[in-house]
Design a protein around this motif. Structure first.
Motif, mmCIF file in Angstrom:
data_model
loop_
_atom_site.group_PDB
_atom_site.id
_atom_site.type_symbol
_atom_site.label_atom_id
_atom_site.label_comp_id
_atom_site.label_asym_id
_atom_site.label_seq_id
_atom_site.Cartn_x
_atom_site.Cartn_y
_atom_site.Cartn_z
ATOM 1 N N VAL A 124 0.846 -1.188 0.000
ATOM 2 C CA VAL A 124 0.000 0.000 0.000
ATOM 3 C C VAL A 124 0.883 1.239 0.000
ATOM 4 N N LEU A 125 0.584 2.174 -0.868
ATOM 5 C CA LEU A 125 1.290 3.449 -0.905
ATOM 6 C C LEU A 125 0.428 4.492 -0.193
ATOM 7 N N ARG A 126 1.030 5.188 0.748
ATOM 8 C CA ARG A 126 0.291 6.202 1.512
ATOM 9 C C ARG A 126 0.952 7.565 1.315
ATOM 10 N N LYS A 127 0.107 8.580 1.224
ATOM 11 C CA LYS A 127 0.618 9.939 1.035
ATOM 12 C C LYS A 127 -0.039 10.878 2.021
ATOM 13 N N ARG A 128 0.785 11.676 2.683
ATOM 14 C CA ARG A 128 0.304 12.582 3.726
ATOM 15 C C ARG A 128 -0.401 13.790 3.124
ATOM 16 N N LEU A 129 -1.527 14.135 3.733
ATOM 17 C CA LEU A 129 -2.267 15.335 3.373
ATOM 18 C C LEU A 129 -2.111 16.353 4.492
ATOM 19 N N VAL A 130 -2.862 17.435 4.431
ATOM 20 C CA VAL A 130 -2.812 18.436 5.506
ATOM 21 C C VAL A 130 -3.471 17.866 6.764
ATOM 22 N N GLY A 131 -3.059 18.367 7.885
ATOM 23 C CA GLY A 131 -3.687 17.985 9.144
ATOM 24 C C GLY A 131 -3.367 16.581 9.606
ATOM 25 N N GLY A 132 -2.320 15.979 9.067
ATOM 26 C CA GLY A 132 -1.936 14.639 9.490
ATOM 27 C C GLY A 132 -2.732 13.526 8.844
ATOM 28 N N LEU A 133 -3.685 13.870 7.978
ATOM 29 C CA LEU A 133 -4.465 12.854 7.273
ATOM 30 C C LEU A 133 -3.641 12.289 6.115
ATOM 31 N N ASP A 134 -4.040 11.106 5.641
ATOM 32 C CA ASP A 134 -3.372 10.574 4.453
ATOM 33 C C ASP A 134 -4.350 9.756 3.618
#
Length: 260
Positions: free
Chosen positions: A60-70
């Motif tokens: 699984v590839l995960r990418k961080r968004l704003v606010g610690g979400l991904d």
């Protein structure tokens, strides 16, 4: 079924584990994870189990968004039998829910099936409006002899391959990325689409090493076609390529495809 994080040993031997599913894919390989890391994607690997039996795995590839979400993406995964996909995706979703993941996109290499679609829907898995990978692809069995493969092609395709041979089109392997990229740039400028930088292709070479193959087509010493193929196990994927537009009467790209 449950999805547990891969152990250190399993992570180190991930490509072997992937092959043992009998459905390995380039986009589930450690090399692909290395390439995607350059653009902010972090790889996590999980093993699927039923009781004490291992029934598959997924990268699984995960990418961080704003606010610690991904967001999470399993390209051409999970690697399980088609009938196990609903349970595997639910198990993976549960494993990822312990973090701050807001979405999970899976696009396993599974045949279109009304029964599978209904089973996924019954497990709360919705069809995504976004298609990251091509919805259809052509898989050719290279264990066939050359005549059988040619015989399965359209008559015109066979004629163009033979015409290129008669016209003296030359195809050859190369390790010269700049040479490959020049042809690709010509194709992109003509057809007005974007391409990756030379540095991106260098990162592919670094990640895949000898599994990556470049092949060129030449007419009278001029490079007119280029293809990039990556081989993993008994499968190979054509990722990039094109024809410059020169010497169309000699059909160089047909011979390049055939020899690749």
């Amino acid at each position: 079924m449950r999805a547990r994080p891969a152990t250190t040993d399993e992570t180190q031997g991930w490509d072997r584990l992937m092959h043992e599913t009998a459905r390995p894919h380039l986009l589930q390989s450690t090399g692909w994870a290395e390439v995607k890391a350059a653009t902010g994607w972090r790889a996590e690997r999980y093993v699927f189990e039923e009781g004490d039996a291992r029934v598959g795995c997924v990268q699984v590839l995960r990418k961080r968004l704003v606010g610690g979400l991904d967001v999470a993406y399993a390209p051409r995964g999970p690697l399980v039998d088609d009938g196990n996909l609903p349970d595997a995706i639910v198990a993976l979703r549960k494993a990822l829910s312990r973090g701050l993941t807001v979405s999970l996109l899976c696009d396993p290499e599974a045949a279109e099936s009304d029964a599978l679609a209904k089973a996924l829907e019954a497990h709360g898995v919705r069809r995504s409006p976004v298609y990251v990978q091509p919805r259809r692809t052509l898989l050719m069995d290279l264990a066939q002899d050359a005549e059988a493969m040619l015989g399965a092609m359209r008559k015109k395709t066979r004629q163009y391959i033979h015409k290129a041979e008669r016209e003296g089109v030359v195809t050859e392997k190369t390790t010269d990325l700049a040479r490959f990229h020049r042809v690709l740039r010509t194709v992109a400028e003509r057809d007005q689409f974007g391409i990756h930088s030379l540095e991106y292709f260098a990162s592919l070479v670094e990640a895949f090493g000898d599994a990556l193959h470049l092949r060129m087509a030449r007419v009278d010493g001029e490079d007119v076609g280029a293809l990039l193929v990556i081989r993993i196990g008994d499968r190979a994927w054509e990722l990039f390529g094109g024809w410059s537009g020169a010497h169309s009467e000699k059909r160089p790209f047909y011979l390049l495809k055939w020899h690749s």
